[in-house]
Write an enzyme that holds these catalytic residues in place. Structure first.
Site, PDB file in Angstrom:
ATOM      1  N   ILE A  12       9.445 -36.827  16.192  1.00  0.00           N
ATOM      2  CA  ILE A  12       8.731 -37.986  15.644  1.00  0.00           C
ATOM      3  C   ILE A  12       8.771 -37.934  14.122  1.00  0.00           C
ATOM      4  CG2 ILE A  12       6.593 -39.292  15.597  1.00  0.00           C
ATOM      5  CD1 ILE A  12       5.760 -37.916  18.181  1.00  0.00           C
ATOM      6  N   GLY A  36      10.311 -27.495  15.087  1.00  0.00           N
ATOM      7  CA  GLY A  36      11.203 -28.502  14.522  1.00  0.00           C
ATOM      8  C   GLY A  36      12.578 -27.926  14.231  1.00  0.00           C
ATOM      9  N   ASP A  56       4.395 -23.254   6.664  1.00  0.00           N
ATOM     10  CA  ASP A  56       3.189 -23.602   7.406  1.00  0.00           C
ATOM     11  C   ASP A  56       2.271 -24.365   6.458  1.00  0.00           C
ATOM     12  OD1 ASP A  56       0.664 -23.581   8.661  1.00  0.00           O
ATOM     13  OD2 ASP A  56       1.063 -21.677   9.638  1.00  0.00           O
ATOM     14  N   TYR A 146      -6.110 -28.139  23.220  1.00  0.00           N
ATOM     15  CA  TYR A 146      -5.299 -29.028  22.386  1.00  0.00           C
ATOM     16  C   TYR A 146      -6.037 -30.337  22.118  1.00  0.00           C
ATOM     17  CZ  TYR A 146      -1.531 -32.255  21.120  1.00  0.00           C
ATOM     18  OH  TYR A 146      -0.755 -33.211  20.499  1.00  0.00           O
ATOM     19  N   VAL A 190      10.825 -36.600  29.552  1.00  0.00           N
ATOM     20  CA  VAL A 190      11.986 -37.491  29.673  1.00  0.00           C
ATOM     21  C   VAL A 190      13.261 -36.740  29.306  1.00  0.00           C
ATOM     22  CG1 VAL A 190      13.086 -39.580  28.799  1.00  0.00           C
ATOM     23  CG2 VAL A 190      10.629 -39.580  29.272  1.00  0.00           C
ATOM     24  N   ARG A 213       1.555 -41.232  33.275  1.00  0.00           N
ATOM     25  CA  ARG A 213       1.580 -41.132  31.824  1.00  0.00           C
ATOM     26  C   ARG A 213       1.960 -42.495  31.242  1.00  0.00           C
ATOM     27  NH1 ARG A 213      -0.817 -37.368  33.147  1.00  0.00           N
ATOM     28  NH2 ARG A 213      -0.484 -35.140  32.649  1.00  0.00           N
ATOM     29  N   GLY A 273      -5.203 -27.801  32.808  1.00  0.00           N
ATOM     30  CA  GLY A 273      -5.305 -28.625  31.615  1.00  0.00           C
ATOM     31  C   GLY A 273      -4.543 -29.924  31.671  1.00  0.00           C
TER      32      GLY A 273
END
Length: 317
Positions: A12, A36, A56, A146, A190, A213, A273
């Site tokens: 993203i 990433g 970080d 999360y 996906v 979802r 979860g």
């Protein structure tokens, strides 16, 4: 405009960086590359308006550089995003997701930024709800660390808005998918299903397959971030999704049909979860930002498959 984007080498974040650069903005792209990939930024690597910082966001050096950059807008997408890891190690999740958000807010405050746009979670913050699609007025009820960390991040946004006058908008994202999502990672079903089916590897569904979802294409999500950088939406959480529920079993069938492979996933025990349903009412985003999703799930699946095939072809050369 000068902007800071954290999580900039994620799928993203990198798509957002490319969009911002095409629009003529200058970008400080921050990513520690724990999940990433620099390859995601290859399209813009030679752009003189891109500055990449491998760090970080909590590190002192990163905070100094983000503060000194003089950005007008911060986009905060850096996160530990594996629900299962958050359940297994909630302290590690909080260090990345709670302290990380606070560090970016401090950098935005110190730099005199006008606004911070925060990537929240449209599934995990709400938990299980009595009505779907879920509206922003619903009571937040996370069932995993999360989700709790994202709620905490939104709370800090409100604090900084009150204390320091920093404009903030939280975008509660549906299940984002599309090109650059890691097909071998722990998230991104996906890409995981598509790559597994195309390569002839076993694909697995955890639980009975009826969990739903709200799948929203990455380009649509990036458009929401760009729109939220303006004055609209200050102080709000806005859902970013399609309102359409698709079960995991339905998703597998759609992808299997698209890649012309047998639709025979292996059914595994459910995982702690995980939510039973996700569907977001995004009417507020349409009203406030003028945003709505353009790409259908069927079309988005085809685009994602084309990207995976293209990447495989390049790797084979």
């Amino acid at each position: 405009m000068r902007v800071v984007t954290t999580g900039a080498a994620g799928f993203i974040g990198s798509t957002l960086v490319d969009h911002l650069l095409r629009d003529g903005h200058s970008v400080l792209a921050v990513d520690d590359l724990s999940t990433g990939h620099l390859d995601n930024l290859a399209e813009s690597a030679d752009n003189p308006r891109l500055t990449f910082l491998e760090s970080d966001v909590v590190a002192d050096a990163a905070r100094r550089e983000m503060t000194a950059y003089g950005a007008e807008v911060f986009f905060h997408l850096a996160a530990q995003m594996d629900v299962r890891l958050s359940v297994a190690d909630p302290l590690a999740d909080a260090r990345r997701n709670v302290l990380g958000s606070l560090a970016v807010l401090e950098s935005a405050r110190g730099s005199g930024a006008r606004k911070l746009v925060f990537a929240s979670s449209g599934g995990t913050i709400y938990g299980d709800q009595p009505r779907y699609p879920v509206h922003e007025s619903a009571h937040v009820d996370p069932i995993c660390p999360y989700g709790a960390a994202k709620v905490c991040g939104e709370t800090y946004l409100r604090v900084y808005r009150h204390l320091h006058g920093l404009q903030t908008t939280a975008l509660a994202l549906g299940n984002v998918y599309g090109p650059r999502q890691d097909p071998h990672g722990e998230a991104g079903v996906v890409s995981i299903f598509a790559s597994g089916l195309m390569e002839g590897r076993p694909t697995m569904i955890f639980g009975d397959g009826r969990a739903t979802r709200d799948y929203v294409y990455v380009d649509d999500v990036v458009e929401a971030f760009v729109l939220a950088a303006g004055p609209a939406g200050d102080g709000l959480r806005l859902n970013i999704g399609t309102g359409r529920e698709t079960s995991v079993r339905q998703l597998h069938r759609l992808i299997a049909e698209a890649v012309e492979r047998p639709d025979r996933p292996k059914i595994m025990p459910p995982r702690a979860g995980e939510l039973r349903r996700v569907a977001l009412d995004s009417s507020a985003a349409q009203r406030v930002l003028g945003w709505h999703a353009h790409v259908s799930l069927e079309n988005g699946i085809i685009r994602t498959i084309d990207w995976i095939r293209g990447r495989a072809a390049v790797a084979a050369v």
